[in-house]
Design a protein around this motif. Structure first.
Motif, PDB file in Angstrom:
ATOM      1  N   ASP A  58       0.582  -0.995   0.135  1.00  0.00           N
ATOM      2  CA  ASP A  58       0.204  -0.044  -0.137  1.00  0.00           C
ATOM      3  C   ASP A  58       0.677   1.320  -0.335  1.00  0.00           C
ATOM      4  OD1 ASP A  58      -2.485  -1.718  -0.245  1.00  0.00           O
ATOM      5  OD2 ASP A  58      -2.881  -1.344   1.692  1.00  0.00           O
ATOM      6  N   GLU A  59       2.048   1.200   0.096  1.00  0.00           N
ATOM      7  CA  GLU A  59       2.949   2.236   0.561  1.00  0.00           C
ATOM      8  C   GLU A  59       3.428   2.001  -0.892  1.00  0.00           C
ATOM      9  OE1 GLU A  59       4.981   3.599   4.203  1.00  0.00           O
ATOM     10  OE2 GLU A  59       3.832   2.536   4.997  1.00  0.00           O
ATOM     11  N   LEU A  60       4.665   0.925  -0.830  1.00  0.00           N
ATOM     12  CA  LEU A  60       4.946   0.971  -2.591  1.00  0.00           C
ATOM     13  C   LEU A  60       4.347   1.147  -3.734  1.00  0.00           C
ATOM     14  CD1 LEU A  60       7.598  -1.423  -1.922  1.00  0.00           C
ATOM     15  CD2 LEU A  60       8.200   0.779  -1.360  1.00  0.00           C
ATOM     16  N   GLY A  61       3.012   1.057  -3.711  1.00  0.00           N
ATOM     17  CA  GLY A  61       2.844   1.150  -5.355  1.00  0.00           C
ATOM     18  C   GLY A  61       1.902   2.106  -5.602  1.00  0.00           C
ATOM     19  N   PRO A  62       1.713   3.011  -4.596  1.00  0.00           N
ATOM     20  CA  PRO A  62       1.098   4.991  -5.123  1.00  0.00           C
ATOM     21  C   PRO A  62       2.321   5.552  -4.866  1.00  0.00           C
ATOM     22  CG  PRO A  62      -0.203   4.061  -3.275  1.00  0.00           C
ATOM     23  CD  PRO A  62       0.669   2.583  -3.397  1.00  0.00           C
ATOM     24  N   LEU A  63       3.685   5.025  -4.173  1.00  0.00           N
ATOM     25  CA  LEU A  63       5.271   5.466  -4.271  1.00  0.00           C
ATOM     26  C   LEU A  63       5.169   5.751  -5.385  1.00  0.00           C
ATOM     27  CD1 LEU A  63       7.180   8.060  -3.446  1.00  0.00           C
ATOM     28  CD2 LEU A  63       8.224   6.112  -1.901  1.00  0.00           C
ATOM     29  N   GLY A  64       5.644   4.451  -6.020  1.00  0.00           N
ATOM     30  CA  GLY A  64       5.926   3.778  -7.305  1.00  0.00           C
ATOM     31  C   GLY A  64       5.483   4.449  -8.510  1.00  0.00           C
ATOM     32  N   ASP A  65       3.865   4.520  -8.851  1.00  0.00           N
ATOM     33  CA  ASP A  65       3.149   5.319  -9.257  1.00  0.00           C
ATOM     34  C   ASP A  65       3.312   6.667  -9.587  1.00  0.00           C
ATOM     35  OD1 ASP A  65       1.898   3.000 -10.188  1.00  0.00           O
ATOM     36  OD2 ASP A  65       0.185   3.843  -8.773  1.00  0.00           O
ATOM     37  N   GLN A  66       3.211   7.336  -8.275  1.00  0.00           N
ATOM     38  CA  GLN A  66       4.230   8.441  -8.437  1.00  0.00           C
ATOM     39  C   GLN A  66       5.736   8.851  -8.823  1.00  0.00           C
ATOM     40  OE1 GLN A  66       4.211  10.103  -3.913  1.00  0.00           O
ATOM     41  NE2 GLN A  66       4.767  12.318  -4.625  1.00  0.00           N
ATOM     42  N   LEU A  67       6.771   8.393  -8.137  1.00  0.00           N
ATOM     43  CA  LEU A  67       7.689   8.140  -8.620  1.00  0.00           C
ATOM     44  C   LEU A  67       7.202   8.269 -10.545  1.00  0.00           C
ATOM     45  CD1 LEU A  67       9.701   6.456  -6.562  1.00  0.00           C
ATOM     46  CD2 LEU A  67       9.994   9.051  -7.114  1.00  0.00           C
ATOM     47  N   GLU A  68       6.966   7.195 -11.528  1.00  0.00           N
ATOM     48  CA  GLU A  68       6.853   6.334 -12.733  1.00  0.00           C
ATOM     49  C   GLU A  68       6.381   8.054 -13.283  1.00  0.00           C
ATOM     50  OE1 GLU A  68       4.625   3.312 -16.168  1.00  0.00           O
ATOM     51  OE2 GLU A  68       4.325   3.567 -13.619  1.00  0.00           O
ATOM     52  N   ARG A  69       5.136   8.897 -12.742  1.00  0.00           N
ATOM     53  CA  ARG A  69       4.081  10.080 -13.496  1.00  0.00           C
ATOM     54  C   ARG A  69       5.257  11.248 -13.882  1.00  0.00           C
ATOM     55  NH1 ARG A  69       0.136   8.110 -10.392  1.00  0.00           N
ATOM     56  NH2 ARG A  69       0.177   9.565  -8.277  1.00  0.00           N
ATOM     57  N   ALA A  70       6.356  10.940 -12.751  1.00  0.00           N
ATOM     58  CA  ALA A  70       7.139  12.649 -12.469  1.00  0.00           C
ATOM     59  C   ALA A  70       8.169  12.648 -13.112  1.00  0.00           C
ATOM     60  CB  ALA A  70       7.975  12.744 -10.741  1.00  0.00           C
ATOM     61  N   LEU A  71       8.639  11.229 -13.919  1.00  0.00           N
ATOM     62  CA  LEU A  71       8.923  10.729 -14.960  1.00  0.00           C
ATOM     63  C   LEU A  71       9.365  10.498 -16.353  1.00  0.00           C
ATOM     64  CD1 LEU A  71      11.724   7.905 -13.199  1.00  0.00           C
ATOM     65  CD2 LEU A  71      12.633  10.665 -13.109  1.00  0.00           C
ATOM     66  N   SER A  72       7.296  10.221 -16.341  1.00  0.00           N
ATOM     67  CA  SER A  72       7.324  10.694 -18.009  1.00  0.00           C
ATOM     68  C   SER A  72       6.648  10.819 -18.300  1.00  0.00           C
ATOM     69  CB  SER A  72       6.157   8.807 -18.106  1.00  0.00           C
ATOM     70  OG  SER A  72       5.288   9.089 -16.668  1.00  0.00           O
ATOM     71  N   ASN A  73       6.553  12.377 -17.202  1.00  0.00           N
ATOM     72  CA  ASN A  73       5.356  13.775 -17.985  1.00  0.00           C
ATOM     73  C   ASN A  73       4.001  13.189 -18.056  1.00  0.00           C
ATOM     74  OD1 ASN A  73       7.571  15.206 -17.925  1.00  0.00           O
ATOM     75  ND2 ASN A  73       7.364  14.381 -20.465  1.00  0.00           N
ATOM     76  N   GLY A  74       2.998  12.467 -16.456  1.00  0.00           N
ATOM     77  CA  GLY A  74       1.672  12.466 -16.058  1.00  0.00           C
ATOM     78  C   GLY A  74       2.001  10.903 -16.775  1.00  0.00           C
ATOM     79  N   GLY A  75       2.508  10.399 -17.590  1.00  0.00           N
ATOM     80  CA  GLY A  75       2.001   8.618 -18.061  1.00  0.00           C
ATOM     81  C   GLY A  75       2.286   7.782 -17.124  1.00  0.00           C
ATOM     82  N   ASP A  76       1.602   6.255 -17.532  1.00  0.00           N
ATOM     83  CA  ASP A  76       1.442   5.518 -16.527  1.00  0.00           C
ATOM     84  C   ASP A  76       1.565   4.281 -17.689  1.00  0.00           C
ATOM     85  OD1 ASP A  76       1.261   3.285 -14.209  1.00  0.00           O
ATOM     86  OD2 ASP A  76      -0.821   3.520 -14.219  1.00  0.00           O
ATOM     87  N   ALA A  77       3.331   4.199 -17.639  1.00  0.00           N
ATOM     88  CA  ALA A  77       3.083   2.690 -18.338  1.00  0.00           C
ATOM     89  C   ALA A  77       3.336   1.461 -17.190  1.00  0.00           C
ATOM     90  CB  ALA A  77       4.955   3.000 -19.217  1.00  0.00           C
ATOM     91  N   PHE A  78       3.176   1.327 -16.559  1.00  0.00           N
ATOM     92  CA  PHE A  78       3.294  -0.054 -15.578  1.00  0.00           C
ATOM     93  C   PHE A  78       1.928  -0.285 -14.897  1.00  0.00           C
ATOM     94  CE2 PHE A  78       7.527   0.718 -16.984  1.00  0.00           C
ATOM     95  CZ  PHE A  78       7.728  -0.329 -17.591  1.00  0.00           C
TER      96      PHE A  78
END
Length: 97
Positions: free
Chosen positions: A77-97
């Motif tokens: 529950d903690e790592l999932g949302p943090l990973g999504d937040q980092l992914e969006r920050a690196l991909s300009n808002g996208g969600d590749a995974f």
């Protein structure tokens, strides 16, 4: 996605690695990754190959003897949302995974 893998330490202890891919390592400043690792109370950034290319992953390792169902749920529950937040920050808002 969240991935679970079993690891064994040098001392023979078994660990569960919880990880989620963040994005390709290409173009990412390693100093920012190290600063992130320093500031985190849980989770760290690491590099692993994904389909033959280096990818940044958010990871956490826990020894099995300290892990139960509630703790595993809390980590996910903690790592999932943090990973999504980092992914969006690196991909300009996208969600590749």
């Amino acid at each position: 996605g969240i991935y679970l893998a079993e690891m064994e330490g040098d001392d023979g202890r078994k660990y569960l690695r919880i990880s989620t891919p963040i994005g390709p390592l290409t173009g990412i400043d390693a100093r920012r990754c190290l600063r992130f690792n320093w500031e985190q109370r849980m989770g760290f950034l690491a590099v692993s190959d994904l389909d033959g290319s280096p990818y940044l992953h958010l990871c956490e390792n826990r020894p099995y003897e300290l892990l139960n169902a509630d703790e595993l749920r809390r980590l996910i529950d903690e790592l999932g949302p943090l990973g999504d937040q980092l992914e969006r920050a690196l991909s300009n808002g996208g969600d590749a995974f």
